[in-house]
Write a protein that holds these residues in place. Structure first.
Motif, mmCIF file in Angstrom:
data_model
loop_
_atom_site.group_PDB
_atom_site.id
_atom_site.type_symbol
_atom_site.label_atom_id
_atom_site.label_comp_id
_atom_site.label_asym_id
_atom_site.label_seq_id
_atom_site.Cartn_x
_atom_site.Cartn_y
_atom_site.Cartn_z
ATOM 1 N N VAL A 1 -31.499 -29.780 -71.632
ATOM 2 C CA VAL A 1 -31.136 -28.686 -72.100
ATOM 3 C C VAL A 1 -30.575 -27.564 -71.517
ATOM 4 C CG1 VAL A 1 -32.241 -26.954 -72.855
ATOM 5 C CG2 VAL A 1 -33.631 -29.167 -73.529
ATOM 6 N N LEU A 2 -30.110 -28.429 -70.462
ATOM 7 C CA LEU A 2 -29.678 -26.902 -69.201
ATOM 8 C C LEU A 2 -28.037 -27.441 -69.468
ATOM 9 C CD1 LEU A 2 -31.453 -25.999 -66.734
ATOM 10 C CD2 LEU A 2 -31.219 -24.888 -68.656
ATOM 11 N N HIS A 3 -28.158 -29.095 -70.042
ATOM 12 C CA HIS A 3 -26.387 -28.918 -69.430
ATOM 13 C C HIS A 3 -26.206 -29.364 -70.754
ATOM 14 C CE1 HIS A 3 -27.080 -29.480 -64.922
ATOM 15 N NE2 HIS A 3 -28.213 -29.530 -65.284
ATOM 16 N N PRO A 4 -26.112 -28.735 -71.672
ATOM 17 C CA PRO A 4 -25.150 -29.280 -72.946
ATOM 18 C C PRO A 4 -24.185 -29.972 -73.403
ATOM 19 C CG PRO A 4 -25.146 -26.704 -72.814
ATOM 20 C CD PRO A 4 -25.538 -27.358 -71.374
ATOM 21 N N GLU B 1 -22.925 -32.872 -72.547
ATOM 22 C CA GLU B 1 -22.944 -33.786 -72.269
ATOM 23 C C GLU B 1 -21.297 -34.998 -71.825
ATOM 24 O OE1 GLU B 1 -26.369 -36.162 -71.031
ATOM 25 O OE2 GLU B 1 -25.698 -37.283 -69.649
#
Lengths: 351, 447
Positions: free
Chosen positions: B32-35, B37
């Motif tokens: 969720v913190l790395h959209p 990808e």
């Protein structure tokens, strides 16, 4: 920026460096802030656009309309990607959760609804005293809603139906806008008489990733991040409902190319592997399918080996005949008869 | 009562203590913190591919000194930095590649130096020339006898090539026949003849050390076992091969550089088809050499370019090197550390190239190394995306070569079209499809 007129709402897509604006006349505009160019201007034909948010999962912009519908937009298409009827009255506010799975909408019918964005279906409906004019999801899925001068915070209203709000705060004047502070348990509320920071336990993500967004970064780190972010700027053409399309196998194009190739060559270059027919009543479980495949494969192999052995035997016969060890037997009418290979006791020692 | 905890961050836990410390880095791999990808990774791959082309500066140096075209090169078998070169005026030079200087000049032969070979211990090297002599030299540039050959053998016929055995003090020459010599003797210990045609090249197998391979002007490639009295086997192609070299890692495979602009890789155990056909040159291929990893090969051609091919795969080159001044490339070598390519060409220069055009030379910091590795992986992952593929493949070639490539494609297309028409208008089965790997072989190998 002079080219944007009568703007009502602003939003920003951080990974695309796109500023999205809506105006009174129903226009949605995408502006690339790294180059200053207007990427796309779309006439949504949706009337006055004063409700906008974006899906943080796929950068699709959502617009709420006065007829109770919402529409989803990408800069590459002049038509909406999705149009949903959510309320019987005009939409007042919307928010999409961080994973992009749930959408919260509020209408003038004093209802707040939760939709599942994977199926585009309603999940829950909350009846409130007044229709919330602002909605906002926190990093840990707390939903803040303001109606008039009351700020209500719901703890994860998407997965479970909440009977009552988790926190309630009353202000002197109506709240105009709200936003959660990332990586902190703080909700900012703006009102006519100023700005209030509310503490909301459990709202922010406690563990940040320093390579993604570092609240404690130095000036040098910020500069480096800026360069990296600009290099990694996602092109507006890549905005679609499924952002992971790029890393998936493109079966559709592969199939098309295969067909084209077949047409050009005029024959099937590599025959597709045997695919068993789909059977019902549990006979197409993966185990059963594998068994059927194996059976066909084994049969093919057996046939192949049988043919090979046959040709080998014939060759052997021919060789022996050539070597003179096996003379042709001639019958009385003059026709030749295939002789049987004469076996010797020593044959079994041969290699 | 419920205990309520609010996030409160103490800066001491997150910031470094002094300015000399490294920054504290906290990781959280929650997706969720790395959209985004996939699209971000794709953009990184695209940038890596672009930077690869930006930094592609393969030409390193030109070794200048010969007064005539460089017709043969020879790597020292023990030292990376030594290189021997022979030119068309009979001069032999020894080079130090580290400081890119000529350390010795010898007047080896009158006429062409046809071949050079280094002994396995690196102490001697052998040259053959147009003056019908075989000369043994000491490869130490500081020795007493550095200006004169240790030994000179006068041969009966002209020799066109020489190669040294990989372990013993045996060497082979080729010309009218393939002759096997012992270092200590002045007569060949064994002579292989198979017809009257002259032999272009001879190369010893680095693993199965008694095997050698030669290319013959009757268009064949022949295999010999120096323990046997007669040659082993041969394969004949439609046109003559100039040189054939062994794959150093899979030493049962060899590649031949052919006059028909192609290179052919064969398995010596199964000579009835080519394992791979390497096309792309627009003129005769004059020399080929393998990388020490056995995964890639470099070829020099009469079309004034050097190309690098992967050994397996589509058969197209991954790289083409050329300069404005480089003329016909007579000889190429891949250095034993897998990083450089050396080429000798008609206009008297030896050129040094990087084997990977955009590789950074010299030491890299661990962060640089990690970034380079990551980029390499990204390029691999997204190699088949059309945009990435287009940028990675794009090369500028001289106009003449571009035209020649276009013409070749035109010819090939029209031939294919003709064959298709023929097949469509003939009885089914009468016009068979001959795959590329069989098309260029004339005769099946003799048993």
């Amino acid at each position: 920026m002079k080219r944007l007129n009568d703007t009502l709402r602003l939003d920003f897509l951080p990974y695309h460096f796109l500023l999205t604006t809506t105006n009174r006349h129903g226009y949605l505009q995408y502006t690339d802030i790294s180059t200053g160019n207007i990427v796309s201007t779309i006439n949504t034909k949706g009337g006055r656009l004063n409700v906008m948010c974006h899906n943080p999962h796929n950068a699709v912009v959502l617009l709420g309309h006065h007829n109770g519908s919402i529409s989803m937009w990408s800069p590459n298409q002049k038509e909406p990607l999705v149009r949903m009827l959510c309320h019987k009255t005009a939409i007042r506010s919307m928010a999409v959760e961080k994973r992009g799975n749930y959408l919260a909408t509020a209408g003038q019918d004093r209802k707040m609804k939760i939709f599942d964005l994977r199926m585009y279906k309603p999940l829950h409906s909350y009846q409130l005293s007044t229709g919330p004019s602002n909605l906002c999801f926190s990093q840990r899925n707390l939903l803040a809603a303001t109606s008039n001068n009351v700020v209500e915070i719901y703890n994860d209203p998407c997965i479970q139906v909440q009977e009552r709000p988790y926190l309630v705060h009353k202000m002197k004047l109506p709240a105009e806008d709200i936003a959660f502070c990332p990586y902190e348990d703080v909700l900012g509320v703006g009102a006519a008489d100023g700005f209030v920071s509310l503490l909301v336990p459990g709202a922010g993500e406690p563990n940040y990733d320093a390579f993604e967004a570092n609240p404690n970064r130095s000036k040098q780190q910020r500069r480096e991040w800026e360069v990296k972010a600009l290099l990694e700027k996602i092109q507006p053409e890549m905005i679609s409902l499924d952002p992971f399309m790029l890393s998936k196998v493109d079966h559709v194009t592969a199939e098309r190319l295969r067909k084209d190739r077949e047409e050009i060559l005029g024959y099937v270059p590599d025959k597709p592997a045997f695919a068993p027919r789909h059977k019902k009543k549990g006979r197409s479980k993966s185990g059963h399918v594998e068994k059927r495949k194996k059976k066909v494969k084994g049969e093919k192999l057996r046939n192949h080996i049988r043919d090979e052995m046959k040709t080998k035997r014939e060759m052997l016969k021919k060789d022996e005949r050539k070597a003179g060890r096996l003379p042709h037997t001639v019958t009385t009418d003059g026709s030749q008869v295939e002789p049987a290979i004469m076996k010797s006791a020593l044959d079994r020692f041969k290699k | 009562t419920m205990k309520v905890k609010v996030l409160s961050r103490n800066p001491d836990d997150y910031l470094r203590e002094t300015k000399r410390d490294i920054h504290k880095v906290f990781r959280n791999y929650n997706p969720v913190l790395h959209p985004f990808e996939a699209p971000r990774e794709y953009m990184r791959a695209l940038n890596a591919t672009k930077l690869d082309r930006v930094f592609a500066k393969p030409f390193l140096a030109s070794l200048d000194g010969h007064r005539d075209g460089v017709c043969c090169l020879c790597k020292h078998r023990k030292r990376l930095s030594y290189l021997f070169s022979g030119s068309c005026d009979g001069e032999i030079r020894q080079w130090n590649l580290t400081n890119r200087q000529c350390i010795r000049t010898l007047q080896g032969h009158t006429g062409f130096v046809r071949g050079l070979a280094c002994s396995p211990d690196g102490k001697r090297f052998i040259s053959v020339g147009d003056d019908k002599t075989v000369k043994h030299w000491n490869s130490d540039p500081l020795s007493e006898e550095r200006d004169i050959p240790i030994n000179t053998v006068v041969a009966k016929s002209l020799y066109t090539g020489v190669d040294h055995h990989w372990t013993d003090s045996i060497y082979a020459t080729c010309g009218q026949s393939v002759d096997i010599w012992n270092m200590e003797r002045s007569e060949p210990v064994r002579v292989y003849k198979w017809g009257m045609d002259s032999i272009q090249s001879v190369k010893f197998n680095p693993v199965e050390t008694n095997l050698c391979i030669s290319t013959v002007s009757d268009r064949s490639i022949r295999l010999y076992d120096i323990r046997a009295a007669v040659p082993l086997n041969k394969v004949t192609l439609k046109l003559r091969s100039n040189v054939a070299v062994w794959n150093p890692m899979e030493a049962y495979n060899f590649t031949a550089a052919n006059e028909d602009h192609n290179l052919y890789t064969f398995d010596m155990r199964k000579l009835d088809f080519a394992l791979n056909v390497h096309t792309d040159h627009t003129d005769a291929v004059l020399d080929v050499d393998y990388s020490p990893t056995g995964r890639e090969l470099v070829s020099g051609s009469y079309d004034r370019t050097i190309r690098i091919f992967p050994v397996s795969g589509t058969g197209h080159s991954r790289e083409v090197y050329h300069t404005k001044r480089m003329q016909r490339v007579f000889t190429v070598k891949w250095s034993a550390d897998n990083r450089y390519i050396l080429s000798g060409s008609d206009e008297t220069n030896i050129r040094m190239w990087k084997a990977r055009a955009s590789e950074k030379l010299g030491r890299m910091t661990p962060r640089e190394k990690a970034a380079a590795d990551y980029n390499e992986k990204l390029k691999l992952k997204y190699a088949y995306h059309p945009q990435v593929k287009r940028i990675a493949r794009h090369r500028h070639v001289p106009k003449t070569i571009y035209q020649a490539m276009k013409e070749k494609k035109l010819i090939k297309d029209s031939q294919r079209k003709k064959e298709q028409n023929l097949r469509a208008n003939s009885k089914p089965g009468t016009v068979p499809r001959v795959p590329e790997k069989l098309k260029h072989i004339v005769l099946p190998p003799q048993e």
